[in-house]
Design a protein around this motif. Structure first.
Motif, short mmCIF file in Angstrom:
data_model
loop_
_atom_site.label_atom_id
_atom_site.label_comp_id
_atom_site.label_asym_id
_atom_site.label_seq_id
_atom_site.Cartn_x
_atom_site.Cartn_y
_atom_site.Cartn_z
N ILE A 160 10.75 1.83 -6.70
CA ILE A 160 9.63 1.59 -5.78
C ILE A 160 9.48 0.10 -5.47
N GLY A 161 9.58 -0.74 -6.51
CA GLY A 161 9.43 -2.17 -6.30
C GLY A 161 10.55 -2.81 -5.50
N LYS A 162 11.67 -2.13 -5.35
CA LYS A 162 12.82 -2.70 -4.62
C LYS A 162 12.71 -2.50 -3.12
N MET A 193 0.83 -1.20 0.00
CA MET A 193 0.00 0.00 0.00
C MET A 193 0.87 1.26 0.00
N THR A 194 1.98 1.20 0.72
CA THR A 194 2.89 2.35 0.74
C THR A 194 3.52 2.55 -0.63
N ARG A 195 3.86 1.46 -1.31
CA ARG A 195 4.40 1.57 -2.68
C ARG A 195 3.39 2.27 -3.59
N MET A 196 2.13 1.89 -3.46
CA MET A 196 1.10 2.52 -4.28
C MET A 196 0.96 4.01 -3.95
N ALA A 197 1.08 4.36 -2.67
CA ALA A 197 0.99 5.77 -2.28
C ALA A 197 2.15 6.57 -2.85
N VAL A 198 3.35 5.99 -2.83
CA VAL A 198 4.52 6.67 -3.39
C VAL A 198 4.35 6.86 -4.90
#
Length: 394
Positions: free
Chosen positions: A99-101, A52-57
């Protein structure tokens, strides 16, 4: 101290569960189980929370590139140009490919290296010092965080190296309006020069100089006190109706600083806009009127005192100053330093600043953007004018 400081603020009634809330803050911060009011809560990072944090970023990055106000992106580009591939010139916003890392191991590694006691300050406003120390010893000492208590391994202690340079981003800015009202197509330019760190004695003269330059947008809502007598309003926005924005900013860090001017105009008038800004930089080292200097110092002191009327601001001011300098200057001490700034101090710091290489960030239609060498030549000249450009074909 570079560009990022994490500030956590907890507000509560002074005589209501002070120790309980300190305990709550400590255990939430260190990701430990805690029990309060009959409910057991475990604060842990789960994989879905990280996703969810990745999506927010990702959303914030998209919003950054879509918003009509380009100031955050331009500031990032200017730092990249001023400090090429080092310290404050590195990306503050996460690149999309990284982001994915980001996973639990990466986060724990970062926390293990940078969330150490020597890099933390516990600040309190409206609480007795002895009581705060007692609670800190009880709830913060001897606690092992979730990321482990090992010694930091990869801590970057590099010193900022100012390089100067230019970063350009060609982009179609003709359709950035978020509503039915059209927004004019603008080209945005930000020019900066190295100033000083907040640990140096020239920090206060630079702060006064920045206030004296002032500026803002061509339209400013509200009443008086908007800086309408600053130089960028009087010399730029009031004289050139086609200028949409001219604003001065001062970024100061532990080992460097950057004074810059952000300007916006129609793409066809970019060259003239750049020359106007370089001329204002050169005029900084010229004659300083006593009246405008006193106005800038009064405005700076007024802004300082008004901000410190709010307790959350006092709390953050205490924490930042102690973290940066191991002490805190009280408001009356800062006001004394501001009052002591003289016209020769402004001229001295401006002349020193102009001897360095400029940093330039440009966003939008850049077909009329002058060459970086021409900007550098203009800043080194007496009148701030760009070299004349000759064209065989138009």
């Amino acid at each position: 101290m570079k560009r990022n400081i994490l500030v956590e603020l907890l507000t509560f009634w002074k005589n209501w569960h002070f120790r309980l809330l300190i305990d709550l803050t400590a255990k939430m911060k260190f990701c430990l189980p805690w029990r309060s009011m009959g409910a057991s809560v475990i604060a842990r990072r789960r994989d879905e929370e990280i996703e969810m944090t990745r999506m927010a970023v990702q959303f914030e990055l998209e919003d950054l590139n879509m918003r009509p106000d380009p100031e955050p992106l331009l500031t990032e580009m200017l730092h990249e140009a001023a400090y090429r591939e080092n310290t404050v010139g590195l990306h503050r916003f996460c690149p999309a490919e990284n982001i994915g890392k980001m996973d639990r191991e990466v986060l724990h590694s970062y926390l293990r290296n940078y969330y150490t006691p020597d890099r933390m300050v516990l600040a309190g406003v409206g609480v007795e010092h002895a009581q705060l120390v007692e609670c800190a010893r009880k709830y913060l000492l001897g606690t092992c965080p979730a990321w482990g208590a090992g010694a930091p391994v990869h801590v970057d202690r590099s010193v900022a190296q100012y390089t100067g340079g230019i970063v350009k981003l060609e982009r179609d800015m003709s359709n950035v309006s978020l509503g039915p009202t059209p927004f004019p197509e603008l080209t945005h330019i930000m020019i900066g020069l190295e100033s000083c760190s907040f640990l140096e004695g020239d920090f206060i003269p630079f702060a006064v100089l920045n206030m004296m330059m002032g500026g803002g947008g061509s339209f400013s809502a509200g009443g008086p006190g908007k800086g309408m007598f600053t130089r960028l309003y009087l010399n730029v926005l009031n004289r050139h109706h086609w200028m949409y924005n001219a604003t001065s900013y001062h970024h100061s860090y532990e080992d460097t600083g950057l004074l810059c001017i952000h300007a916006s105009a129609d793409p066809r008038q970019v060259r003239e806009m750049v020359e106007i800004i370089t001329r204002e930089f050169v005029l900084m080292a010229g004659t300083v009127d006593v009246v405008e200097l006193e106005r800038a110092k009064t405005q700076l002191m007024s802004m300082l005192m008004m901000n410190l009327e709010a307790r959350p601001v006092i709390f953050e001011d205490v924490g930042r100053q102690v973290l940066a300098t191991r002490s805190r200057k009280l408001p009356h001490e800062l006001c004394t330093l501001i009052r002591n700034v003289k016209p020769e101090d402004i001229k001295r710091v401006a002349s020193k600043m102009l001897r360095g290489k400029p940093a330039v960030a440009a966003l939008g239609d850049l077909s009329e953007l002058p060459a970086y060498e021409h900007v550098q030549t203009a800043l080194a000249s007496r009148d701030g004018r760009l070299p004349r450009a000759y064209r065989l074909f138009r």
